[in-house]
Design an enzyme around this catalytic site. Structure first.
Site, mmCIF file in Angstrom:
data_model
loop_
_atom_site.group_PDB
_atom_site.id
_atom_site.type_symbol
_atom_site.label_atom_id
_atom_site.label_comp_id
_atom_site.label_asym_id
_atom_site.label_seq_id
_atom_site.Cartn_x
_atom_site.Cartn_y
_atom_site.Cartn_z
ATOM 1 N N ASP A 26 0.780 -1.242 0.000
ATOM 2 C CA ASP A 26 0.000 0.000 0.000
ATOM 3 C C ASP A 26 0.813 1.294 0.000
ATOM 4 O O ASP A 26 0.434 2.273 0.678
ATOM 5 C CB ASP A 26 -0.964 0.021 1.196
ATOM 6 C CG ASP A 26 -1.971 -1.116 1.172
ATOM 7 O OD1 ASP A 26 -1.930 -1.915 0.222
ATOM 8 O OD2 ASP A 26 -2.790 -1.207 2.101
ATOM 9 N N GLU A 74 -4.628 -0.778 -1.430
ATOM 10 C CA GLU A 74 -5.955 -0.860 -0.800
ATOM 11 C C GLU A 74 -6.916 0.022 -1.585
ATOM 12 O O GLU A 74 -6.598 1.189 -1.853
ATOM 13 C CB GLU A 74 -5.903 -0.387 0.658
ATOM 14 C CG GLU A 74 -7.274 -0.473 1.335
ATOM 15 C CD GLU A 74 -7.267 -0.059 2.799
ATOM 16 O OE1 GLU A 74 -6.188 0.129 3.388
ATOM 17 O OE2 GLU A 74 -8.386 0.069 3.353
ATOM 18 N N LYS A 131 -6.570 -4.909 -3.171
ATOM 19 C CA LYS A 131 -7.235 -5.557 -2.036
ATOM 20 C C LYS A 131 -8.314 -4.650 -1.459
ATOM 21 O O LYS A 131 -8.087 -3.449 -1.285
ATOM 22 C CB LYS A 131 -6.211 -5.936 -0.974
ATOM 23 C CG LYS A 131 -5.429 -4.764 -0.388
ATOM 24 C CD LYS A 131 -4.299 -5.304 0.460
ATOM 25 C CE LYS A 131 -3.587 -4.258 1.264
ATOM 26 N NZ LYS A 131 -4.360 -3.531 2.230
ATOM 27 N N THR A 160 0.206 0.842 6.535
ATOM 28 C CA THR A 160 0.790 1.297 7.769
ATOM 29 C C THR A 160 1.114 0.085 8.657
ATOM 30 O O THR A 160 0.444 -0.936 8.570
ATOM 31 C CB THR A 160 -0.142 2.249 8.557
ATOM 32 O OG1 THR A 160 -1.364 1.567 8.876
ATOM 33 C CG2 THR A 160 -0.457 3.493 7.744
ATOM 34 N N CYS A 164 -2.352 -2.370 7.791
ATOM 35 C CA CYS A 164 -2.283 -3.312 6.667
ATOM 36 C C CYS A 164 -1.068 -4.217 6.717
ATOM 37 O O CYS A 164 -1.135 -5.374 6.298
ATOM 38 C CB CYS A 164 -2.380 -2.548 5.348
ATOM 39 S SG CYS A 164 -4.033 -1.850 5.140
HETATM 40 C C1 C5J Z 1 -3.266 0.752 5.422
HETATM 41 C C2 C5J Z 1 -5.021 1.998 6.472
HETATM 42 N N1 C5J Z 1 -2.704 0.533 4.222
HETATM 43 N N2 C5J Z 1 -4.254 2.381 7.479
HETATM 44 N N3 C5J Z 1 -4.510 1.327 5.432
HETATM 45 O O1 C5J Z 1 -2.683 0.486 6.443
HETATM 46 O O2 C5J Z 1 -6.185 2.281 6.453
#
Ligand code: C5J
Length: 237
Positions: A26, A74, A131, A160, A164
């Site tokens: 992501d 994402e 995803k 993060t 994720c």
């Molecule tokens: C990810 C989020 N990629 N924090 N998304 O961690 O919503």
């Protein structure tokens, strides 16, 4: 398969290059770039941006070593039919998923903000897994892609850390993958979450996986010859 070791916690991580993939989670403009959705929510994106340069170095080394490289994003279909209503409602945001944000519709596939930052942009032949959830295995073909390539080991980067990255590492661990998370290549908007999320992965003898600094991974990746180099009798790099 010959294996090599990377210094890591809680103990050295063993991998065979042929069965190892670099998984970059992501690294999308909306999470990482100033002016994106993440910043719009009041987050300090510099905490995530510090991961870009180490990620770029690891990506370059993995490509040179001939490792499989897989990226995730994402996001959702433009009609949001794959977005659970609970996810859409969560947070009661003024501008949320599917709404017009600073970089196009937030977390919608095909929008500028949804795509991967230029520094880490996928090359031809590197699968991009779209995803709908936090975990990269949830309702995606990631497991199939990895199995078809004979991958059993993952080196994990991205954002993060506590959302994720953690969800994906937990999913991977339950499916039998060995995961090495690179501490400076994963980022959180919250320093305390970053610290604790990394502690949790390597606790109890590596309950979900291993953690190391990218420097230790690079020492080893830089010594691996890609299958093409090996066939030509050339050295690494
Ligand atoms: C990810 C989020 N990629 N924090 N998304 O961690 O919503």
């Amino acid at each position: 398969m010959a294996t090599i070791q990377i210094e890591a916690e809680p103990y050295p991580f063993e991998l065979a290059p042929e069965s190892t993939a670099l998984l970059i989670i992501d690294m999308q403009r909306d999470f990482v770039e100033p002016g994106g959705f993440g910043e719009m929510l009041g987050n300090d994106v510099s905490l995530l941006r510090s991961t870009i340069e180490p990620c770029r170095r690891v990506l370059e080394a993995a490509r040179k070593a001939g490792l499989a490289v897989i990226h995730t994003r994402e996001g959702h279909r433009p009609d949001l039919t794959d977005a659970p209503p609970a996810k859409l409602k969560r947070g009661g945001l003024e501008v949320g998923i599917g709404d017009e944000g600073p970089m196009g519709r937030v977390l919608v596939r095909g929008e500028y903000g949804h795509d991967i930052i230029s520094e880490l942009y996928p090359e031809a032949g590197e699968p991009v897994v779209d995803k709908p959830g936090k975990g990269a295995f949830h309702e995606t073909d990631l497991h199939l892609i990895l199995r078809n390539r004979g991958i059993s080991t993952l080196i994990v980067c991205g954002v993060t850390t506590e959302v994720c990255v953690h969800t994906t590492v937990r999913e991977a661990n339950d499916r039998g993958y060995e995961c090495l998370v690179l501490s400076d290549c994963v980022g959180s908007y919250f320093p305390e979450f970053q610290r604790v999320a990394l502690e949790m992965i390597k606790a109890q003898g590596g309950i979900f996986g291993w953690v190391t600094h990218s420097g230790h991974a690079l020492e080893v990746l830089d010594r691996i010859r890609s299958p093409e180099d090996a066939a030509r009798g050339a050295g690494p790099g």
